[in-house]
Design an enzyme around this catalytic site. Structure first.
Site, PDB file in Angstrom:
ATOM      1  N   ILE A 198       0.750  -1.061   0.040  1.00 30.07           N
ATOM      2  CA  ILE A 198       0.083  -0.181  -0.030  1.00 30.07           C
ATOM      3  C   ILE A 198       0.798   1.260  -0.108  1.00 30.07           C
ATOM      4  CG2 ILE A 198      -1.756   1.108   1.179  1.00 30.07           C
ATOM      5  CD1 ILE A 198      -2.734  -1.335   0.020  1.00 30.07           C
ATOM      6  N   GLU A 199       1.915   1.203   0.955  1.00 30.62           N
ATOM      7  CA  GLU A 199       2.820   2.469   0.804  1.00 30.62           C
ATOM      8  C   GLU A 199       3.464   2.811  -0.534  1.00 30.62           C
ATOM      9  OE1 GLU A 199       7.074   3.755   3.063  1.00 30.62           O
ATOM     10  OE2 GLU A 199       5.853   2.233   3.934  1.00 30.62           O
ATOM     11  N   ARG A 200       3.827   1.600  -1.280  1.00 33.88           N
ATOM     12  CA  ARG A 200       4.471   1.741  -2.520  1.00 33.88           C
ATOM     13  C   ARG A 200       3.646   2.542  -3.720  1.00 33.88           C
ATOM     14  NH1 ARG A 200       8.565  -3.275  -1.277  1.00 33.88           N
ATOM     15  NH2 ARG A 200      10.140  -2.097  -0.141  1.00 33.88           N
TER      16      ARG A 200
END
Length: 386
Positions: free
Chosen positions: A241-243
């Site tokens: 999700i962060e990427r």
């Protein structure tokens, strides 16, 4: 993915909020090298933006990730990269594991106020000697009676000087570096937590970034997220999700760079005509626009995979890698067309140039993305290979 009128409403509402309550103050916050996170987050919480994909029982909206993706793109409407990143840490980096793996009690105590905007969150993973190499973190959390006693430190912690709690990755046992870590929620006012210094950065000026020390910090074991020893795995899940967030937001930032450059070069006159009228300029901008479209397509493929519940690691990794390259190319190419003004600190393209450089470093450097992709391709050397 086909977006709905609800997605459009979300985008329009967020843009109105940014135009009214963020962009008029961005220049001052950039100079101060900090923004009032509790004030901004509280308003975002009231509007429902901090819990779009979070559980309804904790005050979230329970929507699928496509709504979070629209938010990530739209945050690039802010005239800086630092505040969007701080918000992204709150929604997509420090809280996904808490939302998906945390106990009911832990979610009630920490996730609910993070969704409402009453708490600011930060993520404690990177260390001085352990940036992209997450498995090598040295911070420890040993069991004493019913508590964890945490010692060590974290570096490059976004929101670190203002946060109410930190999701800390720490070694809770010996053994395999992939199976000896746990994610633990640490309230920042706990005795032994020290913000060692506020870091001065090349860009992202309005986002406060801290170095944090833990000296015999004692928290109850019930503050652990999920199972003991699964922290590395949970962090890898969060990285998907962060990427994707980084790729989506970078695409939005790159689009803003192109749009502002078109406006500037259309008005700027040189040698009897506008800068934009030169074939090299409008052709180059067309090439850059094509790169941004490719990045968006790849990023939204990852969004579709997340929504479908499939493993998006490969696509998210590709999107993150591509985003770092695209924002650098776009910012550099556009800045050139601003001439001397592009080199001025006051120009919007200068800020994009500085802020966008982080994409190739934060959340895993480009080289780590290439390593992950090489493993997917079966080309990465085996450990015992000559």
């Amino acid at each position: 993915m086909q977006l709905t009128p609800e997605h459009d409403t979300l985008r329009d509402t967020l843009k109105r909020f940014i135009d009214k309550e963020v962009n008029p103050y961005v220049d001052d916050w950039e100079k101060a090298e900090i923004f009032p996170a509790h004030q901004v987050f509280k308003r975002l919480g009231e509007l429902g933006f901090l819990g779009l994909t979070k559980p309804v029982e904790n005050g979230g909206s329970g929507l699928d990730y496509s709504y979070g993706a629209v938010m990530a793109e739209t945050l690039a409407h802010m005239n800086c990269g630092g505040i969007p990143m701080a918000i992204g840490v709150q929604t997509d980096m420090a809280t996904p594991a808490l939302a998906h793996r945390g106990s009911k009690e832990l979610r009630d105590e920490f996730l609910a106020p993070a969704i409402s905007g009453d708490y600011v969150a930060c993520l404690g993973v990177s260390e001085v000697g352990s940036g992209s190499d997450v498995a090598s973190v040295k911070t420890t959390a040993r069991k004493v009676d019913g508590d964890y006693v945490i010692n060590g430190g974290k570096m490059w912690t976004t929101n670190g000087t203002q946060a109410d709690f930190c999701c800390v990755l720490a070694n809770t046992s010996e053994g395999s570096s992939h199976r000896n870590k746990s994610l633990i929620v640490v309230p920042m006012k706990t005795k032994g937590v020290q913000v060692a210094r506020k870091l001065v950065k090349m860009g992202m000026h309005s986002s406060d970034t801290a170095q944090i020390h833990f000296d015999d910090v004692r928290v109850p074991q019930r503050y652990r997220i999920g199972e003991e020893g699964m922290g590395f795995i949970y962090q890898m899940e969060q990285f998907q999700i962060e990427r994707l967030w980084g790729a989506l937001n970078s695409a939005g930032m790159a689009q803003r760079a192109i749009d502002t450059t078109i406006a500037y070069t259309r008005d700027r006159q040189a040698f009897g005509r506008s800068i934009l009228d030169n074939q090299w300029v409008h052709y180059k901008l067309a090439e850059l626009q094509t790169e941004v479209a490719c990045l968006k397509a790849l990023s939204w493929q990852g969004v579709e995979e997340v929504v479908a519940g499939t493993d998006a690691t490969r696509t998210a990794t590709m999107a993150k890698l591509k985003a770092g390259r695209v924002i650098r190319e776009v910012a550099d190419g556009c800045l050139q067309f601003w001439g001397g003004m592009g080199y001025m600190d006051e120009s919007p393209i200068s800020r994009i140039f500085r802020d966008g450089r982080l994409t190739s470093i934060g959340g895993g450097a480009d080289e780590v993305m290439l390593q992950i992709l090489a493993k997917f391709m079966g080309t990465f050397p085996l450990p015992n290979a000559a």
